[in-house]
Design an enzyme around this catalytic site. Structure first.
Site, PDB file in Angstrom:
ATOM      1  N   ASP A  69      17.415   0.404 -42.641  1.00  0.00           N
ATOM      2  CA  ASP A  69      16.285   1.320 -42.815  1.00  0.00           C
ATOM      3  C   ASP A  69      15.078   0.930 -41.959  1.00  0.00           C
ATOM      4  O   ASP A  69      14.142   1.720 -41.826  1.00  0.00           O
ATOM      5  CB  ASP A  69      15.865   1.383 -44.294  1.00  0.00           C
ATOM      6  CG  ASP A  69      16.872   2.177 -45.130  1.00  0.00           C
ATOM      7  OD1 ASP A  69      17.744   2.834 -44.545  1.00  0.00           O
ATOM      8  OD2 ASP A  69      16.776   2.128 -46.369  1.00  0.00           O
ATOM      9  N   CYS A 111      19.588  12.086 -45.727  1.00  0.00           N
ATOM     10  CA  CYS A 111      19.123  11.957 -44.345  1.00  0.00           C
ATOM     11  C   CYS A 111      20.284  12.086 -43.380  1.00  0.00           C
ATOM     12  O   CYS A 111      21.395  11.652 -43.671  1.00  0.00           O
ATOM     13  CB  CYS A 111      18.485  10.592 -44.151  1.00  0.00           C
ATOM     14  SG  CYS A 111      16.759  10.558 -44.607  1.00  0.00           S
ATOM     15  N   LYS A 135      11.515   3.292 -53.612  1.00  0.00           N
ATOM     16  CA  LYS A 135      12.313   4.531 -53.718  1.00  0.00           C
ATOM     17  C   LYS A 135      13.750   4.211 -54.106  1.00  0.00           C
ATOM     18  O   LYS A 135      14.308   4.838 -55.010  1.00  0.00           O
ATOM     19  CB  LYS A 135      12.311   5.254 -52.363  1.00  0.00           C
ATOM     20  CG  LYS A 135      13.383   6.321 -52.219  1.00  0.00           C
ATOM     21  CD  LYS A 135      13.258   7.085 -50.922  1.00  0.00           C
ATOM     22  CE  LYS A 135      14.164   6.653 -49.811  1.00  0.00           C
ATOM     23  NZ  LYS A 135      15.600   6.806 -50.035  1.00  0.00           N
ATOM     24  N   ASN A 136      14.347   3.243 -53.423  1.00  0.00           N
ATOM     25  CA  ASN A 136      15.772   2.997 -53.639  1.00  0.00           C
ATOM     26  C   ASN A 136      16.065   2.310 -54.975  1.00  0.00           C
ATOM     27  O   ASN A 136      17.221   2.252 -55.398  1.00  0.00           O
ATOM     28  CB  ASN A 136      16.363   2.186 -52.475  1.00  0.00           C
ATOM     29  CG  ASN A 136      16.459   3.023 -51.212  1.00  0.00           C
ATOM     30  OD1 ASN A 136      16.187   4.223 -51.239  1.00  0.00           O
ATOM     31  ND2 ASN A 136      16.837   2.396 -50.119  1.00  0.00           N
ATOM     32  N   ARG A 196      20.919  12.683 -51.110  1.00  0.00           N
ATOM     33  CA  ARG A 196      22.178  11.989 -51.330  1.00  0.00           C
ATOM     34  C   ARG A 196      22.232  11.226 -52.658  1.00  0.00           C
ATOM     35  O   ARG A 196      23.289  11.103 -53.279  1.00  0.00           O
ATOM     36  CB  ARG A 196      22.410  11.033 -50.166  1.00  0.00           C
ATOM     37  CG  ARG A 196      23.720  10.325 -50.280  1.00  0.00           C
ATOM     38  CD  ARG A 196      24.033   9.549 -49.060  1.00  0.00           C
ATOM     39  NE  ARG A 196      25.091   8.615 -49.317  1.00  0.00           N
ATOM     40  CZ  ARG A 196      26.366   8.891 -49.202  1.00  0.00           C
ATOM     41  NH1 ARG A 196      26.748  10.080 -48.827  1.00  0.00           N
ATOM     42  NH2 ARG A 196      27.285   7.982 -49.465  1.00  0.00           N
ATOM     43  N   ARG A 225      28.404  10.202 -43.913  1.00  0.00           N
ATOM     44  CA  ARG A 225      28.119   9.554 -45.199  1.00  0.00           C
ATOM     45  C   ARG A 225      29.114  10.030 -46.236  1.00  0.00           C
ATOM     46  O   ARG A 225      28.781  10.797 -47.138  1.00  0.00           O
ATOM     47  CB  ARG A 225      26.670   9.806 -45.621  1.00  0.00           C
ATOM     48  CG  ARG A 225      25.702   9.205 -44.634  1.00  0.00           C
ATOM     49  CD  ARG A 225      24.279   9.356 -45.055  1.00  0.00           C
ATOM     50  NE  ARG A 225      23.850   8.336 -45.994  1.00  0.00           N
ATOM     51  CZ  ARG A 225      22.603   8.186 -46.407  1.00  0.00           C
ATOM     52  NH1 ARG A 225      21.680   8.993 -45.980  1.00  0.00           N
ATOM     53  NH2 ARG A 225      22.282   7.237 -47.258  1.00  0.00           N
ATOM     54  N   ILE A 282      25.609  -0.527 -39.850  1.00  0.00           N
ATOM     55  CA  ILE A 282      25.833   0.114 -41.156  1.00  0.00           C
ATOM     56  C   ILE A 282      26.143   1.603 -41.008  1.00  0.00           C
ATOM     57  O   ILE A 282      27.136   2.093 -41.537  1.00  0.00           O
ATOM     58  CB  ILE A 282      24.609  -0.070 -42.094  1.00  0.00           C
ATOM     59  CG1 ILE A 282      24.164  -1.535 -42.148  1.00  0.00           C
ATOM     60  CG2 ILE A 282      24.896   0.479 -43.487  1.00  0.00           C
ATOM     61  CD1 ILE A 282      25.139  -2.489 -42.800  1.00  0.00           C
ATOM     62  N   ARG A 295       9.567  12.107 -47.971  1.00  0.00           N
ATOM     63  CA  ARG A 295      10.674  11.775 -48.881  1.00  0.00           C
ATOM     64  C   ARG A 295      10.565  10.339 -49.389  1.00  0.00           C
ATOM     65  O   ARG A 295      11.027  10.036 -50.489  1.00  0.00           O
ATOM     66  CB  ARG A 295      12.032  11.902 -48.165  1.00  0.00           C
ATOM     67  CG  ARG A 295      12.387  13.303 -47.777  1.00  0.00           C
ATOM     68  CD  ARG A 295      13.746  13.318 -47.151  1.00  0.00           C
ATOM     69  NE  ARG A 295      14.728  12.894 -48.144  1.00  0.00           N
ATOM     70  CZ  ARG A 295      16.016  13.108 -48.056  1.00  0.00           C
ATOM     71  NH1 ARG A 295      16.495  13.747 -47.002  1.00  0.00           N
ATOM     72  NH2 ARG A 295      16.840  12.700 -48.979  1.00  0.00           N
ATOM     73  N   ILE A 311      31.801   9.793 -49.516  1.00  0.00           N
ATOM     74  CA  ILE A 311      31.646   9.161 -50.839  1.00  0.00           C
ATOM     75  C   ILE A 311      33.011   8.707 -51.375  1.00  0.00           C
ATOM     76  O   ILE A 311      33.215   8.614 -52.575  1.00  0.00           O
ATOM     77  CB  ILE A 311      30.911  10.079 -51.856  1.00  0.00           C
ATOM     78  CG1 ILE A 311      31.595  11.448 -51.978  1.00  0.00           C
ATOM     79  CG2 ILE A 311      29.458  10.252 -51.499  1.00  0.00           C
ATOM     80  CD1 ILE A 311      31.080  12.254 -53.166  1.00  0.00           C
TER      81      ILE A 311
HETATM   82  C1  UD1 Z   1      21.537   3.086 -49.578  1.00  0.00           C
HETATM   83  C2  UD1 Z   1      20.060   3.379 -49.407  1.00  0.00           C
HETATM   84  C3  UD1 Z   1      19.719   3.612 -47.951  1.00  0.00           C
HETATM   85  C4  UD1 Z   1      20.209   2.442 -47.105  1.00  0.00           C
HETATM   86  C5  UD1 Z   1      21.676   2.128 -47.380  1.00  0.00           C
HETATM   87  C6  UD1 Z   1      22.161   0.870 -46.684  1.00  0.00           C
HETATM   88  C7  UD1 Z   1      19.432   4.426 -51.488  1.00  0.00           C
HETATM   89  C8  UD1 Z   1      18.964   5.653 -52.191  1.00  0.00           C
HETATM   90  N1  UD1 Z   1      19.703   4.542 -50.194  1.00  0.00           N
HETATM   91  O1  UD1 Z   1      22.238   4.244 -49.132  1.00  0.00           O
HETATM   92  O2  UD1 Z   1      18.313   3.736 -47.831  1.00  0.00           O
HETATM   93  O3  UD1 Z   1      20.058   2.782 -45.738  1.00  0.00           O
HETATM   94  O4  UD1 Z   1      21.888   1.942 -48.798  1.00  0.00           O
HETATM   95  O5  UD1 Z   1      21.392  -0.215 -47.037  1.00  0.00           O
HETATM   96  O6  UD1 Z   1      19.506   3.355 -52.071  1.00  0.00           O
HETATM   97  N2  UD1 Z   1      30.216   4.545 -47.014  1.00  0.00           N
HETATM   98  C9  UD1 Z   1      31.497   5.065 -46.970  1.00  0.00           C
HETATM   99  N3  UD1 Z   1      32.024   5.582 -48.134  1.00  0.00           N
HETATM  100  C10 UD1 Z   1      31.336   5.600 -49.298  1.00  0.00           C
HETATM  101  C11 UD1 Z   1      30.035   5.055 -49.341  1.00  0.00           C
HETATM  102  C12 UD1 Z   1      29.502   4.540 -48.169  1.00  0.00           C
HETATM  103  O7  UD1 Z   1      32.132   5.069 -45.938  1.00  0.00           O
HETATM  104  O8  UD1 Z   1      31.870   6.080 -50.308  1.00  0.00           O
HETATM  105  C13 UD1 Z   1      29.621   4.001 -45.780  1.00  0.00           C
HETATM  106  C14 UD1 Z   1      28.425   4.862 -45.325  1.00  0.00           C
HETATM  107  O9  UD1 Z   1      28.864   5.961 -44.581  1.00  0.00           O
HETATM  108  C15 UD1 Z   1      27.640   3.885 -44.511  1.00  0.00           C
HETATM  109  C16 UD1 Z   1      27.862   2.562 -45.245  1.00  0.00           C
HETATM  110  O10 UD1 Z   1      29.031   2.738 -46.036  1.00  0.00           O
HETATM  111  O11 UD1 Z   1      28.156   3.785 -43.212  1.00  0.00           O
HETATM  112  C17 UD1 Z   1      26.687   2.141 -46.124  1.00  0.00           C
HETATM  113  O12 UD1 Z   1      26.476   3.091 -47.117  1.00  0.00           O
HETATM  114  P1  UD1 Z   1      25.879   2.741 -48.564  1.00  0.00           P
HETATM  115  O13 UD1 Z   1      25.691   1.267 -48.688  1.00  0.00           O
HETATM  116  O14 UD1 Z   1      26.703   3.437 -49.571  1.00  0.00           O
HETATM  117  O15 UD1 Z   1      24.458   3.431 -48.466  1.00  0.00           O
HETATM  118  P2  UD1 Z   1      23.785   4.426 -49.497  1.00  0.00           P
HETATM  119  O16 UD1 Z   1      24.014   3.977 -50.890  1.00  0.00           O
HETATM  120  O17 UD1 Z   1      24.121   5.825 -49.119  1.00  0.00           O
END
Ligand code: UD1
Length: 404
Positions: A294, A105, A11-12, A81, A110, A316, A386, A112
């Site tokens: 995960d 989720c 998926k990812n 997301r 979360r 995380i 999902r 950006i």
């Molecule tokens: C991706 C995966 C998800 C996995 C996660 C961590 C996909 C579709 N999803 O999610 O399954 O659990 O990586 O391995 O690939 N953060 C910020 N600001 C940002 C971005 C992230 O503070 O702009 C924080 C998040 O809140 C979180 C941490 O960084 O605490 C990790 O997030 P991130 O690595 O970005 O995860 P995703 O890409 O959302």
């Protein structure tokens, strides 16, 4: 449990690759694509902006010859997301993109901010009004970007925006997850110029245009890890066909420590657990190649069946222990203090009605049901769908007692 199951596509890896397909003014063939609801959701978004999307079994064809809109539909964007990945990708095709603040989720905050800061360096302006985000650029300009945290999504977004930018981009402090390498392989097949993926520094030289391409999605390490942990928790043996063992070292190491026997074959992983489970002590979730966040919820279930006390630290995501309330209703004894969950072992789990609230927590409830006495009914199955094509089908293949 005893049987063999073939692991679905990742998926990812599929989601950012689908987003990347909008950068290609022609056809992309994405093979071994998982048929899960998050992928369906991404397909709906692609269709809404003018792409043609067709399936042939597990091959997905995206024709992005014409992208007519760059305003993403609220209904789907707020559901998932990964739609945020379309920001970086669409900016390669359009000067302006509008989207509602992306959903996903419920696993803690979360934001950006890291995505937006990276895009800004590449020449993107953004404004947020209430929940609607508009990103705009005159042209995309290569830049040096240092990530304050190796966010998977932000690394992917920056790569997507940089492949067609003018000049060179150097990303440092990047996430090293295998899904980043998958995205880069897809883009490189289409003509992008990228070096260093899978390490903390990625160098991208912007090209003028990407061309039609084909790509085979690798197997899903998280789905494989879910099934591996279910055998660990419930006992028995299984062959996880096409499980990507080289991406699963941390999970395999802990399963071995807890008393499972593992064999890595060219075409998958064999796991057998017939001895008593032993607690691994403390486990902390980490960025790749550490133990994946995960798989934190599934591991809680295995820990509850092991001899001795365990502790799981989530480093995380904050708020990723929601499932513990439902697990405790099945007679687990999990105490959450801040980012740590403490468990006493050897719990006799009792089947009951529980509710999934997010994807991986939902999968953990199914595993708990396999370990429990009596019947467990997991509600809100749509969360599990999902990310798992058909968790019931797969557990039946493993001769677990699961039904719809
Ligand atoms: C991706 C995966 C998800 C996995 C996660 C961590 C996909 C579709 N999803 O999610 O399954 O659990 O990586 O391995 O690939 N953060 C910020 N600001 C940002 C971005 C992230 O503070 O702009 C924080 C998040 O809140 C979180 C941490 O960084 O605490 C990790 O997030 P991130 O690595 O970005 O995860 P995703 O890409 O959302």
């Amino acid at each position: 449990m005893c049987g063999e199951v073939r692991i679905q596509g990742s998926k990812n890896a599929a989601l950012p690759i689908l987003a990347a397909s909008v950068l290609i003014p022609g056809m992309s063939r994405i093979a071994n694509c998982p048929r899960i609801s998050d992928v369906t959701c991404m397909c709906r978004i692609l269709e809404s902006i003018g792409c043609r999307v067709t399936w042939e079994k597990h091959d997905l064809f995206v024709d992005a010859s014409s992208v007519r809109r760059s305003c993403l539909p609220q209904e789907y964007v707020t559901r998932m997301r990964s739609s945020v990945m379309l920001m970086g990708a669409l900016l390669g095709r359009c000067e302006e993109v509008t989207l509602d603040y992306p959903g996903g989720c419920v696993i803690g905050d979360r934001p950006i901010d890291i995505h937006l800061a990276a895009l800004k360096k590449l020449g993107v302006f953004y404004e947020q009004r209430e929940n609607v985000l508009t990103v705009r650029r005159k042209k995309l300009q290569g830049a040096g970007i240092e990530f304050p945290f190796p966010s998977v999504g932000a690394t992917e977004n920056a790569i997507l925006a940089a492949v067609l930018a003018e000049g060179e981009t150097l990303l440092t402090g990047c996430a090293r997850e295998p899904e980043i390498s998958a995205l880069c392989s897809f883009l490189k097949n289409a003509g992008a110029c990228i070096e260093g993926e899978g390490t903390g520094s990625i160098r991208i030289r912007g090209v003028e245009k990407l061309c039609e391409t084909e790509y085979v999605i690798e197997s899903d390490r998280i789905v494989a890890g879910t099934y591996l942990i279910s055998v660990l928790a419930a006992g028995g043996e299984a062959f996880l066909k096409e499980a990507p063992a080289e991406q699963m070292e941390a999970v395999c190491r802990i399963a071995g420590q807890m008393g499972a026997r593992l064999e890595t074959w060219e075409d998958g992983i064999f796991i057998k657990r017939n001895k008593e489970l032993i607690s691994p002590g403390k486990v902390k979730t980490l960025v790749y190649p550490g133990f994946p966040t995960d798989l934190q919820s599934p591991l809680l279930v295995a820990m509850s069946q092991a001899e001795g006390e365990s502790c799981l630290e989530e480093s995380i995501f904050n708020g990723r222990f929601k499932v513990t309330e439902e697990l405790n209703r099945m007679n687990m004894d999990i105490k959450v203090r801040g980012r740590e969950a403490f468990l006493s072992g050897k719990r006799r789990l009792m089947g009951t009605n529980v509710l999934a609230q997010e994807l991986r927590g939902g999968a953990a409830l199914v595993i708990a049901g396999l370990c429990a006495e009596g019947i467990t009914i997991v509600g809100n199955r749509h969360f599990i769908d999902r990310g798992y094509e058909d968790i019931v089908r797969d557990f039946r293949k493993l001769r677990a007692q699961a039904g719809n």
